[in-house]
Write an enzyme that holds these catalytic residues in place. Structure first.
Site, PDB file in Angstrom:
ATOM      1  N   GLY A 267       0.817  -1.198   0.000  1.00  0.00           N
ATOM      2  CA  GLY A 267       0.000   0.000   0.000  1.00  0.00           C
ATOM      3  C   GLY A 267       0.856   1.255   0.000  1.00  0.00           C
ATOM      4  CB  ALA A 268       2.082   3.595   1.600  1.00  0.00           C
ATOM      5  CD  GLU A 304       3.045   3.634   5.178  1.00  0.00           C
ATOM      6  OE1 GLU A 304       4.203   3.446   5.593  1.00  0.00           O
ATOM      7  OE2 GLU A 304       2.218   2.705   5.060  1.00  0.00           O
ATOM      8  CG  HIS A 307       5.806   3.190   9.990  1.00  0.00           C
ATOM      9  ND1 HIS A 307       6.072   2.279  10.982  1.00  0.00           N
ATOM     10  CD2 HIS A 307       4.994   2.554   9.107  1.00  0.00           C
ATOM     11  CE1 HIS A 307       5.445   1.138  10.716  1.00  0.00           C
ATOM     12  NE2 HIS A 307       4.783   1.276   9.592  1.00  0.00           N
TER      13      HIS A 307
END
Length: 879
Positions: A267-268, A304, A307
């Site tokens: 997804g990313a 993301e 993270h």
């Protein structure tokens, strides 16, 4: 290329790296026929190692080695060995510089690991082990180095050159080429390296941090997508502010960049300062993306970004600790999404996916703990267990500690381990040290696979006003694990009186001012809890908020479930009661198809549709019947066609008997004015489109007219797709075909919308026969090199169009096996993920199970099977 016979890697065999890399200096020369990679590594012997290793071992995959130098001296072939998947340099000193030059061919890289080309741009995907496809390196997460990266390319073809960190130098070169140098001041493992080069449009914005620093925000997309960036950029800024306010985490670089890529296995990816996204997970406009897509994009952008601390600044020591970063970050993005929208709806969505898909994983041949003990191919362990169950484990810690102590624990974790590669034990220990709680038994959630099963029994002592609740826990055997220990389970509970009001939960006769909800902590195989001071037998509200990822067995009556649907103060359990009631009715029809649909279910739904005072976001969820996938998961030996028929019968009965209420619901939930993705507007559009789909299901002519008008006049993709989906699910064949043709004509130049067009057909039993699926795969817009297209056709067919996939003759299984074998040669990661529907073959009756097994054997017998597919297939056949 990697060998086809994988070796099992065990957590117990972990050893610290013999050498560490302090600095990496990379220079990329990008050409149309390949790329030359110059790597200069500053290496020293690891003081934490035993110091006996004399040779330096570097990982490599599909590389052409051009030269090796050690401290400036060119090495001869006798000084090193680069056979197989390693470059071994003999007899190295304690500290040295190693220079390696490799040649790679990104334009031919269909695996989409390492450096590859997508839509004419160079891009990377290095997690988990893709960096070794770029250059030789100790490609493991506990080797953290500072990177400096210079990219050189043709300026007219690749005006944008990006990598991690801050851009520190740029300029022109001879022959129309140019360069940009990027420097990342923070040490990182190689899996977080990123590079992008292309002809891209730059969208800019900025963000001021809580300390007053101005961050340059940049988003890079292909020119055709330049109008689809606003939502992602706004989501990023909301994420940055939320992380400051809730976790105290401030962004640390001067620049944060996002790039949209069409061809992407995941997804990313959270690469430090340069997040690379699958286009479908970041691009949105109201004309091309549904409400669900808008919400999904917001969540993924947040994930993301989060993270940056929970994964980048503090990363995982080894891949067995993958949930350290993923489970924690999924929990953080779930909190964020709850705060941005409806917490109840978010909890329902998370639990529904967990109970349908992750519970299935837990009971299948690939079952593994949140912290696995072994693996063959790490790409196969990017699973729902690691992500979603890992999130639930963190959520239970949050429940047990409370908001304040959990925040203290996370602050300590980040402070103690900043710049380190650590383990799940380090995370739990920080929570213990900050809160003073002993979580020794709780660690079993990381160690034991399988979904705990709770058996609940109750009795009411009318004479003494005491309600007794006995809860027993057990965990089924899973591959390699038997005789499991009781786990520490937070079990939220409430009791309702006859008037629907919450009752005080007095755990003793003398207790005063007792709360109406408690978290019971289960630690033994069995517990009995007594609640005092009750005049009448209460109705229990069990596992409120889905407080633990467990199955609960309790003998509900339909009357109790109907009561909870109307009165439970916990929105999640209100929804869950409706699901249980519908499941009970559907199951009765599976056992006896001649039965009539229980009128009580109709009246329960009538109450939902008619009560405008209810939270409409919750009503929108409650009106959705249990999916066929969930019904299959609940069944010991599912009869897929019978499940489909029974569910269709219930849906038909509801739509016929509630026609007037559905029409009224459709009309009153018309959303006028500017398109907004607010919880209120999303709920209204969801209710409206659900009502439309139900009416089309029974062939209602008035609803047909509404659908056609809504489709042609829609100013947003949610309403347009809602009408299209309703028509596709109807028997109005001419309207279905003409609308599908019009939809493609309108959006054929937009790959992300075409993926939706593929998916709505492949997932429907009316348009997704095997012959029709094969036709879709021959369509000019279908692309075997693009994972999104594969998922939207093959994945949607096998995962959602269950009556067709589970055809009696087994043709659906063999079809899937054919596609897996074809993909295994080009993209093993995607091929391995497609195997999942076949892995549960033992769950099905002989007529289906043996045909599923035969399809798996077809894949097993393919010559040159990749490690990715080998592991899944062999474990499935052995398990």
């Amino acid at each position: 290329m990697r060998t086809s016979q994988p070796q099992t890697i065990y957590l117990k065999d972990y050893k610290v790296p013999a050498f560490v890399v302090d600095h990496v200096d990379l220079r990329f020369e990008l050409f149309e026929d390949g790329a030359r990679v110059h790597s200069l590594l500053s290496v020293r012997r690891n003081p934490e190692s035993d110091g006996t290793e004399q040779n330096l071992e570097l990982d490599g995959d599909s590389l052409t080695l051009e030269s090796v130098q050690l401290d400036g001296r060119v090495l001869s072939e006798g000084d090193y060995d680069n056979r197989g998947e390693k470059l071994v340099v003999s007899s190295v000193p304690d500290q040295f510089e190693l220079s390696v030059v490799t040649w790679i061919e990104p334009q031919n890289n269909t695996r989409l690991e390492g450096l590859y080309k997508s839509s004419g741009m160079f891009c990377t995907q290095c997690e988990a082990e893709g960096f070794r496809c770029i250059t030789y390196f100790p490609d493991r997460p506990d080797v953290m180095a500072r990177f400096r990266t210079r990219i050189e390319a043709d300026k007219s073809s690749y005006p944008i050159l990006l990598s991690n960190g801050n851009d520190v130098e740029k300029g022109d070169l001879d022959n129309g080429r140019h360069y940009v140098t990027w420097e990342d001041p923070f040490p990182k493992p190689s899996y977080l390296f990123a590079l992008v080069a292309g002809d891209l449009v730059e969208k800019t914005d900025n963000f001021r941090t809580m300390s007053g620093r101005d961050i340059d925000l940049r988003m890079y997309v292909e020119p055709r997508n330049s109008e689809k960036c606003d939502h992602a950029m706004d989501s990023l800024k909301r994420s940055m502010r939320w992380d400051e306010e809730v976790y105290g985490r401030e962004y640390d670089l001067d620049i944060f960049m996002i790039v949209a890529v069409d061809d992407f296995n995941m997804g990313a990816m959270e690469n430090k300062g340069l997040n690379i996204f699958n286009s479908s997970c970041v691009l949105a406009s109201q004309e091309t993306a549904t409400d669900v897509a808008f919400q999904r994009i917001e969540s993924i952008v947040a994930h993301e970004y989060f993270h940056n601390w929970s994964g980048n600044r503090v990363t995982c020591r080894d891949w067995f600790q993958l949930s350290l970063k993923e489970g924690f970050t999924v929990f953080r993005d779930s909190q964020f999404s709850s705060d941005m929208g409806s917490p109840t709806v978010k909890r329902i969505e998370d639990a529904a996916m967990l109970r349908t898909a992750q519970f299935a994983e837990d009971s299948g041949p690939m079952a593994h703990p949140v912290r696995p003990q072994s693996y063959m191919e790490i790409s196969n362990f990017y699973t729902l267990t690691i992500y979603e169950k890992g999130c639930e484990v963190v959520g239970m810690i949050h429940t047990l500690l409370g908001e304040e102590m959990f925040r203290k624990g996370s602050d300590l974790y980040f402070e103690r381990h900043d710049g380190q590669a650590v383990t799940t034990d380090d995370f739990v220990r920080a929570m213990e040290d900050a809160s003073g709680r002993d979580l020794s038994q709780f660690r079993l959630w990381y160690e034991q696979a399988g979904t705990p099963e709770l058996s609940v029994q109750d009795e009411f002592d009318e004479n003494n006003g005491v309600y007794r609740l006995t809860i027993e826990q057990s965990i089924p055997d899973t591959p390699g694990q038997t005789d499991k220990k009781p786990q520490h389970i937070p079990f939220a509970i409430g009791l309702l009186g006859a008037d629907g009001k919450a009752l005080p939960l007095n755990l003793s006769r003398d207790e005063q001012n007792a709360p109406t909800e408690r978290i019971l902590e289960l630690t033994d195989s069995a517990h009995t809890f007594e609640f005092h001071g009750l005049e009448h037998r209460p109705v229990p509200s069990l596992l409120r908020h889905f407080s633990a990822p467990v199955r609960v067995q309790y003998d509900w009556t339909r009357e109790q479930l109907t009561f909870l649907m109307s009165h439970d103060g916990d929105g999640f359990n209100r929804w869950d009661a409706g699901q249980k009631l519908a499941i009970d009715v559907i199951n009765s029809l599976i056992e006896n198809p001649e039965l009539a649909v229980d009128g009580g279910l109709v009246e329960a739904y009538r109450g939902l549709l008619s009560d405008e005072s209810l939270d409409q976001a919750l009503v929108a969820k409650m009106l959705q019947l249990p999916t066929e996938a969930y019904l299959i998961e609940l069944s010991a030996q599912p009869a897929v066609q019978a499940i489909h028929s029974a569910r269709e019968k219930v849906l038909g009965k509801l739509a016929v008997d509630l026609r007037d209420e559905l029409l009224a619901c459709y009309h009153r939930n018309t959303v006028s004015g500017e398109y907004r993705v607010t919880p209120e507007d999303v709920a209204r559009r969801s209710l409206r489109n659900t009502a439309l789909a139900w009416l089309l299901h029974i062939g209602d002519e008035e609803a047909r007219s509404f659908a056609l008008t809504q489709y042609s006049g829609a100013d947003n993709m949610t309403d347009r797709m809602g009408a299209l989906r309703a028509l596709v699910g109807s028997d109005f064949e001419n309207d279905r075909e003409s609308t599908l043709a019009d939809f493609y004509q309108r959006f054929q130049k937009d790959p992300q919308v075409v993926e939706q067009w593929f998916s709505v057909q492949a997932a429907s039993s009316r348009t997704g026969s095997l012959a029709q699926i094969r036709q879709l795969m021959e369509h000019p817009a279908f692309d075997w090199k693009n994972p999104n297209k594969i998922r939207s056709v093959i994945g949607a067919f096998a995962g959602q169009n269950l009556p067709a996939f589970h055809a009696e003759d087994g043709s659906g299984y063999q079809f899937l096996a054919e596609q897996i074998c074809r993909l295994d040669d080009s993209n093993p990661q995607i091929a391995a993920r497609l195997v999942s529907p076949l892995t549960r073959w033992r769950k099905f009756a002989t007529v289906h199970g043996q045909k599923m097994k035969s399809a798996l054997e077809t894949v097993r017998d393919k010559q040159g099977l990749s490690r990715d597919v080998y592991e899944v297939v062999h474990k499935s056949l052995a398990g």
